[in-house]
Design a protein around this motif. Sequence first.
Motif, PDB file in Angstrom:
ATOM      1  N   ASP A   1      54.071 107.155  35.562  1.00  0.00           N
ATOM      2  CA  ASP A   1      52.611 106.891  36.164  1.00  0.00           C
ATOM      3  C   ASP A   1      52.152 108.702  36.040  1.00  0.00           C
ATOM      4  N   GLY A   2      52.961 108.930  37.107  1.00  0.00           N
ATOM      5  CA  GLY A   2      52.626 110.752  37.266  1.00  0.00           C
ATOM      6  C   GLY A   2      52.136 111.358  35.957  1.00  0.00           C
ATOM      7  N   LEU A   3      52.419 111.514  34.814  1.00  0.00           N
ATOM      8  CA  LEU A   3      51.396 112.381  34.481  1.00  0.00           C
ATOM      9  C   LEU A   3      50.666 111.306  33.738  1.00  0.00           C
ATOM     10  N   HIS A   4      50.717 110.388  33.580  1.00  0.00           N
ATOM     11  CA  HIS A   4      49.880 109.369  33.234  1.00  0.00           C
ATOM     12  C   HIS A   4      48.344 109.594  34.536  1.00  0.00           C
ATOM     13  N   HIS A   5      48.526 109.841  35.374  1.00  0.00           N
ATOM     14  CA  HIS A   5      47.448 109.672  36.178  1.00  0.00           C
ATOM     15  C   HIS A   5      46.840 111.491  36.279  1.00  0.00           C
ATOM     16  N   HIS A   6      48.134 112.635  35.245  1.00  0.00           N
ATOM     17  CA  HIS A   6      47.176 114.188  35.602  1.00  0.00           C
ATOM     18  C   HIS A   6      46.720 114.232  34.623  1.00  0.00           C
TER      19      HIS A   6
ATOM     20  N   LEU B   1      61.839 106.652  36.741  1.00  0.00           N
ATOM     21  CA  LEU B   1      61.528 106.874  35.826  1.00  0.00           C
ATOM     22  C   LEU B   1      59.590 106.470  35.361  1.00  0.00           C
ATOM     23  N   THR B   2      59.569 105.195  35.540  1.00  0.00           N
ATOM     24  CA  THR B   2      58.302 104.841  35.332  1.00  0.00           C
ATOM     25  C   THR B   2      57.569 105.062  36.281  1.00  0.00           C
ATOM     26  N   GLU B   3      58.244 105.804  37.710  1.00  0.00           N
ATOM     27  CA  GLU B   3      57.188 106.449  38.639  1.00  0.00           C
ATOM     28  C   GLU B   3      56.510 108.043  37.642  1.00  0.00           C
TER      29      GLU B   3
END
Length: 217
Positions: free
Chosen positions: A192-197, A187-189
């Motif tokens: 983080d992916g959504l945040h970077h995107h 879930l953390t990954e």
Amino acid sequence: MDGVHAAHDALTPFLHGDIPYLEKALRTIGVYVLILLLLRIVGKRQLAQLSSFDLVVMLLLANVVQNAVIGPDNSVLGAAFGAAVLLGVNTLVVRAAARHEWLGRLLEGTPTTLARDGHWLTGVIRHNGLRRADLDAAVRHQGGDDVTETTEVTLEPGGALVVQLAEPNQSADKADIAALKAALSTLTEKVDGLHHHRSARLRAPRATRWWGGERSR
């Protein structure tokens, strides 16, 4: 010389008994088998819990069988020999019971189910001379609030009470904790992916239209 004879006379009662060692061995084995049979007959309750009455019986029982084991022999060597025979016989019996399952069932019996699907088996409990209060305490001791949270409660041959809690009421084990950590990591990954995107989209230049042309910003 008189001192040597006096010391010899003083030690003789402690080192030399009045019963032959073969007779002492047979006495010890016989009493061991007798006590084993008596405990097998009276059931597993005496092993599961010792009330004040049971404690008195156990203490008196030790004195009752003492003379049957050693007879009039009060020597130290005689006591040591009897203890060695008792421990040796017990070791052989325990190993034989562990090796042969049928012998273990014969000597110790089989597990007794006291509760099933969240309900006490009242008839079985009465037959084994157990108290509901003690059983309820055993359930709480093993993590449950009451018997309704259990799927099965058994009385083992050795006297231990084993409580099987229903799955929703079971405590988390290492496997559960590991699975939870893996799920949190996944879930953390994703977060983080959504945040970077989202950050990348905000930083990307966007085209704006100016009077017949385009301008990036």
